[in-house]
Scaffold this motif. Structure first.
Motif, PDB file in Angstrom:
ATOM      1  N   GLY A  67       0.806  -1.215   0.000  1.00  0.00           N
ATOM      2  CA  GLY A  67       0.000   0.000   0.000  1.00  0.00           C
ATOM      3  C   GLY A  67       0.832   1.254   0.000  1.00  0.00           C
ATOM      4  O   GLY A  67       0.359   2.321  -0.394  1.00  0.00           O
ATOM      5  N   GLY A  68       2.073   1.134   0.438  1.00  0.00           N
ATOM      6  CA  GLY A  68       2.972   2.286   0.400  1.00  0.00           C
ATOM      7  C   GLY A  68       3.156   2.823  -0.998  1.00  0.00           C
ATOM      8  O   GLY A  68       3.272   4.035  -1.214  1.00  0.00           O
ATOM      9  N   ALA A  69       3.166   1.923  -1.978  1.00  0.00           N
ATOM     10  CA  ALA A  69       3.272   2.326  -3.381  1.00  0.00           C
ATOM     11  C   ALA A  69       1.916   2.746  -3.925  1.00  0.00           C
ATOM     12  O   ALA A  69       1.801   3.742  -4.647  1.00  0.00           O
ATOM     13  N   LEU A  70       0.873   2.010  -3.580  1.00  0.00           N
ATOM     14  CA  LEU A  70      -0.467   2.308  -4.088  1.00  0.00           C
ATOM     15  C   LEU A  70      -0.976   3.668  -3.636  1.00  0.00           C
ATOM     16  O   LEU A  70      -1.786   4.291  -4.323  1.00  0.00           O
ATOM     17  N   GLY A  71      -0.502   4.131  -2.479  1.00  0.00           N
ATOM     18  CA  GLY A  71      -0.941   5.418  -1.950  1.00  0.00           C
ATOM     19  C   GLY A  71      -0.656   6.588  -2.870  1.00  0.00           C
ATOM     20  O   GLY A  71      -1.298   7.638  -2.761  1.00  0.00           O
ATOM     21  N   ILE A  72       0.313   6.444  -3.779  1.00  0.00           N
ATOM     22  CA  ILE A  72       0.563   7.484  -4.795  1.00  0.00           C
ATOM     23  C   ILE A  72       0.652   6.844  -6.191  1.00  0.00           C
ATOM     24  O   ILE A  72       1.215   7.433  -7.109  1.00  0.00           O
ATOM     25  N   GLY A  73       0.076   5.648  -6.329  1.00  0.00           N
ATOM     26  CA  GLY A  73       0.279   4.892  -7.568  1.00  0.00           C
ATOM     27  C   GLY A  73      -0.934   4.700  -8.453  1.00  0.00           C
ATOM     28  O   GLY A  73      -0.881   3.917  -9.402  1.00  0.00           O
ATOM     29  N   VAL A  74      -2.041   5.390  -8.193  1.00  0.00           N
ATOM     30  CA  VAL A  74      -3.228   5.234  -9.035  1.00  0.00           C
ATOM     31  C   VAL A  74      -3.133   6.236 -10.186  1.00  0.00           C
ATOM     32  O   VAL A  74      -3.647   7.352 -10.101  1.00  0.00           O
ATOM     33  N   GLY A  75      -2.459   5.849 -11.241  1.00  0.00           N
ATOM     34  CA  GLY A  75      -2.213   6.759 -12.355  1.00  0.00           C
ATOM     35  C   GLY A  75      -2.963   6.389 -13.617  1.00  0.00           C
ATOM     36  O   GLY A  75      -3.426   5.260 -13.783  1.00  0.00           O
ATOM     37  N   ASP A  76      -3.078   7.369 -14.510  1.00  0.00           N
ATOM     38  CA  ASP A  76      -3.640   7.088 -15.841  1.00  0.00           C
ATOM     39  C   ASP A  76      -2.705   6.158 -16.605  1.00  0.00           C
ATOM     40  O   ASP A  76      -3.147   5.272 -17.323  1.00  0.00           O
ATOM     41  N   LYS A  77      -1.413   6.389 -16.435  1.00  0.00           N
ATOM     42  CA  LYS A  77      -0.397   5.542 -17.051  1.00  0.00           C
ATOM     43  C   LYS A  77       0.647   5.188 -15.992  1.00  0.00           C
ATOM     44  O   LYS A  77       1.114   6.059 -15.254  1.00  0.00           O
TER      45      LYS A  77
END
Length: 317
Positions: free
Chosen positions: A202-212
């Motif tokens: 989740g540490g990555a997902l917390g800033i990882g919801v990108g268009d690309k």
């Protein structure tokens, strides 16, 4: 220069090359042919090793101490145009999560990413790239500011995970990450996420919801680290190599599973071997991706982003 275990054959050849060159400089013996042969052997050995890396070896490369971190990328991409912004306006300023405005060429971006340290002192200062809840809330504040002014967001992901300490849980670590995932899915400005090192949990997902989602060649992206996976399944870290293969965490695996959109090639041997070349490649990839996303309306951007994540995975009704 630090060498990983699987790089030792390269180290031996490079040491032989240096000795041969030294002999040539200190005497009148012509060693030019020997040096040329050794140069070719070194190049061939590098190609042989780096083009057949295992999942665990790529994990090791992603953690290489000489590998560039988020601030290195930002300074290289933006130069003097970067303005760092601080604080979540609620609790404090998390040093493991950095963010601010910068330009690549004439285009402004809001850069956000986890920052590790280059030595013991800075690693402690940056909490080893593991953000607290205020780090994720700071990131969300900056994303909302970018949305308000129509500025695209670039997130640079490099973390072994969100900080698991008691104080982080008391301040709402899970809620902060969940809130970011929700808000990023609806953000009305382009989001480009680049995995530059470790992309864990989740540490990555917390800033990882990108268009690309762009992923450098020698990085990894997974719900758990190989060591932690091995510890849970086998009660020991000894099976981390097996766990790394089973987790399908490499860039090739992620592209095949349609989790990411693009693999960004690194210089032979990893990003740390030729940082300047690597920075240019990443800058070009970001610019090209943004030029594609800016053609979409805000509504289409959000709809495509939502559909991208809804369609991930395989399931039966």
């Amino acid at each position: 220069m630090e060498y990983l275990e699987f790089e030792l054959p390269i180290k031996e050849l490079e040491e032989q090359y240096k000795k041969a060159c030294t002999i040539g400089e200190d005497s009148e013996v012509d060693v030019s042919n020997t040096c040329q042969q050794l140069e070719k052997k070194i190049e061939d050995k590098k190609k042989e090793i780096y083009k057949n890396l295992t999942a665990w070896q790529r994990v090791q490369l992603s953690r290489h101490p000489n590998r560039p971190y988020t601030l290195d990328y930002i300074k290289a991409l933006c130069g003097d145009t970067f303005l760092e912004l601080h604080g979540d306006r609620n609790y404090g300023d998390d040093k493991a999560m950095i963010g601010g405005l910068g330009k690549i060429g004439n285009q402004s971006y809001m850069f956000i990413g986890q920052q590790k340290g280059h030595n013991t002192k800075t690693r402690q200062y940056r909490n080893f790239g593991m953000a607290n809840p205020e780090g994720y809330r700071k990131a969300l504040r900056l994303m909302k500011s970018a949305e308000k002014f129509g500025i695209p967001v670039v997130t640079l992901i490099d973390t072994p995970g969100a900080f698991p300490g008691l104080e982080a849980e008391e301040r709402g670590q899970g809620e902060a990450i969940a809130r970011n995932i929700l808000e990023m899915s609806q953000l009305e400005t382009p989001i480009i996420s680049v995995i530059i090192g470790e992309g864990a949990s989740g540490g990555a997902l917390g800033i990882g919801v990108g268009d690309k989602i762009l992923m450098l060649e020698n990085t990894w992206y997974s719900v758990i680290s190989p060591e932690s996976c091995s510890s849970i399944l086998w009660r020991s870290w000894e099976h981390k190599q097996t766990a790394a293969e089973a987790l399908k965490l490499t860039a090739k695996d992620m592209k095949k599973l349609k989790i990411i959109d693009q693999i960004v090639k690194e210089p032979l041997g990893g990003a740390h071997k030729d940082p300047e070349k690597n920075f240019k490649t990443v800058a070009n990839a970001i610019t090209k991706t943004y030029n594609e996303l800016k053609k979409l309306t805000s509504e289409d951007l959000v709809n495509e982003r939502m559909n991208k994540y809804i369609n991930m995975g395989v399931y039966n009704d």
